[in-house]
Write a protein that holds these residues in place. Structure first.
Motif, PDB file in Angstrom:
ATOM      1  N   GLU B  42       0.883  -1.170   0.000  1.00  0.00           N
ATOM      2  CA  GLU B  42       0.000   0.000   0.000  1.00  0.00           C
ATOM      3  C   GLU B  42       0.907   1.202   0.000  1.00  0.00           C
ATOM      4  N   ASN B  43       0.779   2.134  -0.970  1.00  0.00           N
ATOM      5  CA  ASN B  43       1.681   3.275  -0.928  1.00  0.00           C
ATOM      6  C   ASN B  43       1.003   4.640  -1.100  1.00  0.00           C
ATOM      7  N   ARG B  44      -0.330   4.660  -1.098  1.00  0.00           N
ATOM      8  CA  ARG B  44      -0.998   5.967  -1.139  1.00  0.00           C
ATOM      9  C   ARG B  44      -0.894   6.657   0.207  1.00  0.00           C
ATOM     10  N   HIS B  45      -1.216   5.880   1.258  1.00  0.00           N
ATOM     11  CA  HIS B  45      -1.259   6.416   2.612  1.00  0.00           C
ATOM     12  C   HIS B  45       0.137   6.452   3.237  1.00  0.00           C
ATOM     13  N   HIS B  46       1.020   5.623   2.680  1.00  0.00           N
ATOM     14  CA  HIS B  46       2.309   5.382   3.317  1.00  0.00           C
ATOM     15  C   HIS B  46       3.137   6.656   3.509  1.00  0.00           C
ATOM     16  N   PHE B  47       3.166   7.502   2.468  1.00  0.00           N
ATOM     17  CA  PHE B  47       3.999   8.710   2.524  1.00  0.00           C
ATOM     18  C   PHE B  47       3.665   9.590   3.724  1.00  0.00           C
TER      19      PHE B  47
END
Lengths: 308, 229
Positions: B42-47
């Motif tokens: 998952e990398n949308r929320h990760h940042f």
């Protein structure tokens, strides 16, 4: 327990040495304080824990003058009182109740680490010092001269820390605030000191308190690095000045400080957004979506080339 | 008595467990010495979780370490109220973005099925402990300022007394309960450290910061290779 043991061990080591000296001196001179049972340990204890509220022959501070104490009450009563001041007061003892009224309802705190033996030695210290022409515990010799705007200015600098204490002690501002303090105000670990001059009823008691701060947080910081008389006078002048400002407590800088912190945090988040515009957060997704849109794909490849 | 337990015994237990268990885990379970990545899942929320959390936490942690190792420098800097306010406001802002980052990390781990699957019980304990630590730290900063100064005068001597094996708990026993909570929870975190993903702190590839850049060269024609499929 670790602490008590190590401290006691050290104290006992020191005391043994001192006793040897004291005994030798006692044998030579006969009838010195040490020979009468008032040990150095008790003298040191008195200097650290009692002088912020009591003098011997210097008049009352927050607590009564101890001159003539052993004529007023017998040793057993005094010893019981020292071991548990609040207990004796609350037991309804008439004399203790009168003391409480004289102290405007402020209970004497239980002396830290007091034992029956120590109480007895302290009473001996008081008796010996009371017999002298002038006790070393007659109180801090704070000048009675009128306080000037120069004193107030110096006091403000010492309070804020812009002028350091000679002993290297921490500035008041780290933990205390007063009305009129700059910016967000002083620290809030300790009390608001705006009206402390009025609460302590003046220069003498406040000065004595500052000479050997007895509060549990301050005592370890100041017992080996006390303030000098000029610094105490200047601080007293500044606190008298704030006390006369007519307000009960300093206006709180808490909200302004909190809002500044939140505002700065928002700015930081915007900076992060700009700094990592094309990195980390969208590498894989833009590549996948780029299969469908050539514009996004070229942007992703540019982004990839920038990364190590 | 409980003050001695919390401020003269707990620190040694925590430091002992930390030392022994980090070494033991490194020697015996070397390949667990990392923080399992979930960025590919998952990398949308990760940042907005990872980035503010790490930068905020590192800054605040280094301020604490500065108070421990160079208290005189901190006190000299704080001698002017304006400079003190700059230190405190920056520290508070960094703590706030740490909390925002942590909030995002936790929401992401709870909300995304794939991330939740790779999240262990010890991860949740770590998030809870760090949550208590950051929130109590912000509360101390706001309600019991100015910690950057009084840490250097009250907590630094206590910490050094611990390292010298002569704990002087008088410096801390009378502090407000919120400050005590922050201190005690810090020791709990240190003691729990070797059993969690936090060990990645000890094996950060720091040389990446100063090693020379590596240039990647292809010794084949990339376009030809790609056009095969």
């Amino acid at each position: 327990m670790l602490v008590e043991h190590s401290e006691r061990g050290e104290a006992m080591g020191k005391t043994t040495g001192r006793w040897t000296l004291a005994l030798a001196a006692g044998l030579l001179l006969g009838g010195t304080a040490a020979a009468q049972g008032a040990s150095d340990e008790a003298y040191e204890y008195f200097a650290r824990n009692c002088v912020s509220c009591h003098t011997i022959g210097g008049g009352p501070l927050a607590g009564p003058d101890l001159a003539g104490l052993l004529d007023r009450r017998d040793r057993d009563w005094l010893s019981a009182f020292l071991l548990d001041p609040a207990g004796v007061i609350d037991s309804g003892d008439v004399y203790a109740q009168a003391l409480l009224r004289d102290a405007r309802g402020v209970y004497m705190p239980t002396p830290p680490g007091i034992t029956a033996d120590l109480a007895d030695k302290l009473l001996t210290v008081i008796a010996v010092e009371d017999g002298l022409d002038k006790s070393r515990f007659a109180g801090l010799q704070l000048s009675d001269r009128p306080l000037t705007p120069v004193d107030i200015a110096l006091g403000r600098q010492l309070f804020n820390g812009t002028t350091a204490f000679a002993s290297g002690s921490p500035a008041c501002f780290a933990c205390h605030t007063v009305e009129g303090a700059a910016g967000f105000g002083g620290g809030r670990l300790g009390l608001d000191l705006t009206t402390v001059y009025a609460r302590m009823e003046g220069r003498k008691a406040l000065g004595a308190w500052l000479g050997a701060p007895p509060s549990p947080v301050m005592a370890p910081l100041f017992q080996d690095a006390p303030l000098d008389a000029d610094e105490i006078l200047a601080l007293t002048a500044y606190l008298k000045h704030t006390s006369e400002s007519g307000v009960e407590q300093a206006s709180s800088g808490v909200l302004a400080f909190l809002l500044t912190g939140l505002g700065l945090a928002a700015v930081l988040l915007v900076l992060f957004d700009v700094a990592w515009k094309d990195r980390y957060r969208s590498t894989r997704r833009t590549l996948v979506e780029g299969r469908r849109s050539p514009r996004l794909a070229s942007r992703a490849v540019e982004g990839m080339e920038g990364t190590p | 008595m409980h003050d001695e337990l919390l401020f003269a015994i707990l620190p040694y237990v925590a430091m002992g467990v930390f030392l022994i268990m980090t070494i033991q885990r490194y020697r015996q379970r070397t390949f667990t010495y990392s923080s399992l990545s979930s960025q590919f899942l998952e990398n949308r929320h990760h940042f907005w979780g990872s980035v503010p959390f790490h930068y905020g936490l590192l800054f605040v942690l280094f301020l604490h370490l500065a108070g421990l190792f160079i208290p005189d420098v901190i006190l000299a800097w704080n001698a002017a109220p304006l400079r003190l306010f700059i230190t405190e406001a920056t520290g508070l802002a960094m703590a706030v973005i740490t909390l925002i980052g942590l909030g995002n990390i936790v929401l992401r781990r709870m909300g995304d099925t794939k991330s939740r699957t790779v999240t262990s019980v010890s991860d949740w304990i770590v998030y809870a402990l760090i949550g208590v630590q950051v929130i109590s730290g912000i509360a101390v900063a706001v309600f019991h300022g100015w910690g950057s100064s009084w840490f250097a005068t009250s907590l630094t001597p206590w910490l050094w007394s611990l390292f010298k094996l002569q704990p002087e708990i008088g410096y801390v026993t009378a502090l407000p309960w919120m400050v005590k909570l922050h201190i005690v929870n810090a020791w709990v975190l240190i003691g729990f450290f070797p059993f969690t993903r936090l060990v990645h702190v000890l094996v950060v590839p720091n040389p990446y910061l100063w090693r020379r850049t590596q240039v990647v060269l292809w010794n084949y024609d990339r376009h030809k290779v790609r056009s095969k499929d």
